[in-house]
Design a protein around this motif. Structure first.
Motif, PDB file in Angstrom:
ATOM      1  N   ASN A 179       0.859  -1.184   0.000  1.00 27.68           N
ATOM      2  CA  ASN A 179       0.000   0.000   0.000  1.00 27.68           C
ATOM      3  C   ASN A 179       0.892   1.230   0.000  1.00 27.68           C
ATOM      4  N   LEU A 180       0.841   1.993  -1.068  1.00 28.77           N
ATOM      5  CA  LEU A 180       1.719   3.144  -1.225  1.00 28.77           C
ATOM      6  C   LEU A 180       1.023   4.420  -0.764  1.00 28.77           C
ATOM      7  N   ASN A 181       1.587   5.040   0.247  1.00 27.33           N
ATOM      8  CA  ASN A 181       1.100   6.301   0.790  1.00 27.33           C
ATOM      9  C   ASN A 181       1.183   7.388  -0.293  1.00 27.33           C
ATOM     10  N   LEU A 182       0.119   8.167  -0.464  1.00 26.43           N
ATOM     11  CA  LEU A 182       0.048   9.152  -1.542  1.00 26.43           C
ATOM     12  C   LEU A 182       0.421  10.557  -1.072  1.00 26.43           C
ATOM     13  N   TRP A 183       1.391  11.163  -1.763  1.00 25.56           N
ATOM     14  CA  TRP A 183       1.809  12.537  -1.519  1.00 25.56           C
ATOM     15  C   TRP A 183       1.975  13.233  -2.864  1.00 25.56           C
ATOM     16  N   ASP A 184       2.078  14.548  -2.832  1.00 20.70           N
ATOM     17  CA  ASP A 184       2.213  15.317  -4.064  1.00 20.70           C
ATOM     18  C   ASP A 184       3.386  16.285  -3.925  1.00 20.70           C
ATOM     19  N   PRO A 185       4.624  15.764  -3.929  1.00 16.23           N
ATOM     20  CA  PRO A 185       5.793  16.623  -3.721  1.00 16.23           C
ATOM     21  C   PRO A 185       5.981  17.637  -4.845  1.00 16.23           C
ATOM     22  N   GLN A 186       6.578  18.761  -4.490  1.00 20.17           N
ATOM     23  CA  GLN A 186       6.846  19.810  -5.460  1.00 20.17           C
ATOM     24  C   GLN A 186       8.170  19.536  -6.163  1.00 20.17           C
ATOM     25  N   VAL A 187       8.162  19.606  -7.492  1.00 18.46           N
ATOM     26  CA  VAL A 187       9.379  19.395  -8.270  1.00 18.46           C
ATOM     27  C   VAL A 187       9.454  20.449  -9.365  1.00 18.46           C
ATOM     28  N   ALA A 208      15.282  -7.739 -16.817  1.00 18.22           N
ATOM     29  CA  ALA A 208      13.858  -7.689 -17.118  1.00 18.22           C
ATOM     30  C   ALA A 208      13.170  -7.218 -15.842  1.00 18.22           C
ATOM     31  N   SER A 209      12.359  -6.188 -15.937  1.00 15.02           N
ATOM     32  CA  SER A 209      11.735  -5.644 -14.735  1.00 15.02           C
ATOM     33  C   SER A 209      10.415  -4.977 -15.039  1.00 15.02           C
ATOM     34  N   ILE A 210       9.589  -4.864 -14.005  1.00 16.38           N
ATOM     35  CA  ILE A 210       8.329  -4.134 -14.069  1.00 16.38           C
ATOM     36  C   ILE A 210       8.249  -3.287 -12.811  1.00 16.38           C
ATOM     37  N   SER A 211       7.951  -2.006 -12.987  1.00 20.72           N
ATOM     38  CA  SER A 211       7.796  -1.081 -11.871  1.00 20.72           C
ATOM     39  C   SER A 211       6.414  -0.448 -11.931  1.00 20.72           C
ATOM     40  N   VAL A 212       5.777  -0.301 -10.771  1.00 16.90           N
ATOM     41  CA  VAL A 212       4.458   0.343 -10.691  1.00 16.90           C
ATOM     42  C   VAL A 212       4.445   1.251  -9.472  1.00 16.90           C
ATOM     43  N   GLY A 213       3.616   2.281  -9.497  1.00 18.61           N
ATOM     44  CA  GLY A 213       3.530   3.163  -8.343  1.00 18.61           C
ATOM     45  C   GLY A 213       2.977   4.514  -8.730  1.00 18.61           C
ATOM     46  N   TRP A 214       3.375   5.555  -7.989  1.00 20.93           N
ATOM     47  CA  TRP A 214       2.973   6.911  -8.358  1.00 20.93           C
ATOM     48  C   TRP A 214       4.196   7.759  -8.652  1.00 20.93           C
ATOM     49  N   MET A 215       4.002   8.760  -9.491  1.00 21.78           N
ATOM     50  CA  MET A 215       5.112   9.589  -9.919  1.00 21.78           C
ATOM     51  C   MET A 215       4.656  11.030 -10.125  1.00 21.78           C
ATOM     52  N   VAL A 216       5.520  11.968  -9.707  1.00 25.91           N
ATOM     53  CA  VAL A 216       5.356  13.377 -10.052  1.00 25.91           C
ATOM     54  C   VAL A 216       6.491  13.696 -11.009  1.00 25.91           C
ATOM     55  N   ASN A 217       6.149  13.936 -12.269  1.00 21.22           N
ATOM     56  CA  ASN A 217       7.122  14.107 -13.340  1.00 21.22           C
ATOM     57  C   ASN A 217       6.516  15.048 -14.382  1.00 21.22           C
ATOM     58  N   PRO A 218       6.832  16.351 -14.309  1.00 19.43           N
ATOM     59  CA  PRO A 218       6.222  17.323 -15.226  1.00 19.43           C
ATOM     60  C   PRO A 218       6.392  16.992 -16.702  1.00 19.43           C
ATOM     61  N   LEU A 219       7.505  16.366 -17.076  1.00 19.06           N
ATOM     62  CA  LEU A 219       7.723  16.043 -18.478  1.00 19.06           C
ATOM     63  C   LEU A 219       6.804  14.921 -18.954  1.00 19.06           C
ATOM     64  N   LEU A 220       6.449  14.044 -18.042  1.00 20.52           N
ATOM     65  CA  LEU A 220       5.632  12.887 -18.412  1.00 20.52           C
ATOM     66  C   LEU A 220       4.147  13.121 -18.144  1.00 20.52           C
ATOM     67  N   GLN A 222       2.793  16.351 -16.751  1.00 17.86           N
ATOM     68  CA  GLN A 222       2.450  17.770 -16.649  1.00 17.86           C
ATOM     69  C   GLN A 222       2.406  18.267 -15.206  1.00 17.86           C
ATOM     70  N   ASP A 223       1.564  17.676 -14.373  1.00 20.35           N
ATOM     71  CA  ASP A 223       1.488  18.164 -13.002  1.00 20.35           C
ATOM     72  C   ASP A 223       0.981  17.084 -12.046  1.00 20.35           C
ATOM     73  N   HIS A 224       1.227  17.292 -10.783  1.00 15.59           N
ATOM     74  CA  HIS A 224       0.686  16.474  -9.703  1.00 15.59           C
ATOM     75  C   HIS A 224       1.075  14.992  -9.785  1.00 15.59           C
ATOM     76  N   ILE A 225       0.338  14.165  -9.072  1.00 20.51           N
ATOM     77  CA  ILE A 225       0.711  12.764  -8.846  1.00 20.51           C
ATOM     78  C   ILE A 225      -0.133  11.836  -9.724  1.00 20.51           C
ATOM     79  N   HIS A 226       0.540  10.960 -10.452  1.00 23.54           N
ATOM     80  CA  HIS A 226      -0.143  10.060 -11.391  1.00 23.54           C
ATOM     81  C   HIS A 226       0.291   8.612 -11.175  1.00 23.54           C
TER      82      HIS A 226
END
Length: 411
Positions: A179-187, A208-220, A222-226
């Motif tokens: 269970n991944l705790n949700l935050w929205d860090p500023q970058v 060979a790998s698979i990664s899942v989760g949440w990310m804040v990445n303006p380039l990918l 635009q904004d906030h947590i996805h």
């Protein structure tokens, strides 16, 4: 597996390694020739929609024929038959509930509903492709410099990267959950902050790998947590991508698209929110399924990994956080932006950490099978929670305020 190799694979699992951004600038405005090529790519990526929706943020989601989605453009999936649900579903062990879980079926605005026989996907735009090129220009999807360091010497260059994670590499892994705790860090524009859960198998050059989760990445995003995913079958050389930027992931959900905006997020010293994710290998088909809040989102077919690992399970599991920043900027906050010592409600966490063994049985990892790792304790830390530590049996607190700058290396 020695410490150096563990650290490198850990980095590869949590985020594709990034070189110094200043050395590889990407033009904001592509040339006419580049635009034409991107427009051709868009026609291949965006399949004909039976129905489309546009959100207040300007994102467009398409309902496309489940049998005609991008995944089947992959040469290894030409004759693949869609599996609507896994044939085997793990029976995870119940855990203490201290946070509120978000409902994945309520993430999209009301009124967005895809008809039977279709799946929902985010429409890729020209700007998305331009941003994707920008990601590559600063080193994403290209961990070659790390492999070079491994073969040429003992020093491991982790320039721009910082992580705080918990790793399991004791025996075969057929699945992981958390269970991944949700935050929205500023970058800033070229920075990344994420929380991840990942599995991997194979030597670094053929990882060979698979990664899942949440990310804040303006380039990918635009904004906030996805919600984000990433896969590779060859150490990020020629295969793999984020979400559905390339063929591979087979979407089955009509309600949960990859890359969807996540909400609500946790409040410091207030209500905590989390999302529960699981990633497991179907015991009959060998496909790797992503399940979010009990809902089948989709899967990576076994055929994507033939000859490159993950066909018979993984040998590494990882949970935690990572950030990236160009060396010209101070690194951003990870998780909540606070250190683990502040505890529940203030520090970010991943709880309910479990694995599936080679027989498909859910297990709470023994203490001696997991280890916390920190790349720079001055800026970020990780703390393994176990046994009598409240409020969970197995978890990791991670994160920190950031502020690191310059070259980072580990021996």
């Amino acid at each position: 597996m020695d410490f150096s190799n563990n650290i490198v694979i850990l980095i590869l699992l949590t985020l594709v390694l990034v070189a110094e951004a200043a050395a590889h600038e990407w033009r904001t405005i592509p040339s006419e020739e580049e635009k034409k090529e991107m427009e051709r790519q868009l026609k291949d990526i965006n399949k004909p929609a039976l129905k489309s929706f546009k959100t207040e943020k300007g994102e467009i989601f398409d309902c496309i024929d489940i049998q005609k989605q991008l995944a089947f453009d992959h040469p290894l999936l030409k004759n693949h038959s869609v599996q609507l649900k896994p044939t085997s579903v793990p029976k995870w062990i119940s855990s203490n509930k201290t946070s509120q879980k978000i409902d994945p079926l309520k993430l999209l605005p009301k009124g967005i509903s895809c008809p039977h026989g279709t799946v929902i996907v985010k429409k890729i735009t020209l700007q998305d492709l331009i941003h994707s090129q920008r990601l590559k220009s600063i080193g994403f999807n290209s961990p070659r410099h790390l492999r070079h360091v491994l073969t040429e010497g003992n020093d491991i260059d982790l320039t721009g990267h910082h992580f705080a994670t918990l790793e399991y590499d004791y025996s075969r892994v057929a699945g992981v959950t958390g269970n991944l705790n949700l935050w929205d860090p500023q970058v800033s524009h070229d920075q990344v902050s994420l929380a991840t859960m990942a599995i991997g198998q194979g030597p670094i050059e053929h990882l060979a790998s698979i990664s899942v989760g949440w990310m804040v990445n303006p380039l990918l995003y635009q904004d906030h947590i996805h919600l984000y995913t990433y896969w590779t079958a060859d150490g990020y050389n020629k295969t793999g991508c984020y979400d559905i930027l390339c063929p591979g992931f087979v979407q089955v959900s009509k309600r949960i698209p990859l890359g969807v905006l996540l909400h609500p997020v946790s409040v410091y010293n207030g209500t905590q929110y989390e999302m529960d994710l699981s990633l497991h290998q179907d015991r009959v088909t060998g496909d790797w399924w992503l399940i979010f809040g009990g809902v089948n989102v989709g899967y990576w077919p076994k055929s994507l990994f033939i000859g490159s690992g993950l066909v018979k399970g993984a040998y590494l599991g990882s949970w935690g956080g990572q950030v990236y920043s160009p060396t010209t900027e101070k690194s951003p906050g990870m998780g909540s932006g606070h250190f683990p010592k502040e505890g529940f409600g203030k520090a970010a966490f991943v709880n309910n950490i479990q694995i599936l063994d080679g027989k498909g049985k859910a297990l709470i990892p023994q203490i001696y099978t997991v280890e916390a790792h920190e790349s720079n304790p001055n800026c970020y830390k990780s703390k393994f929670i176990h046994d009598d530590d409240e409020p969970w049996i197995r978890a990791v607190y991670y994160g920190g305020p950031g502020g690191c700058i310059g070259k980072l290396s580990m021996n």
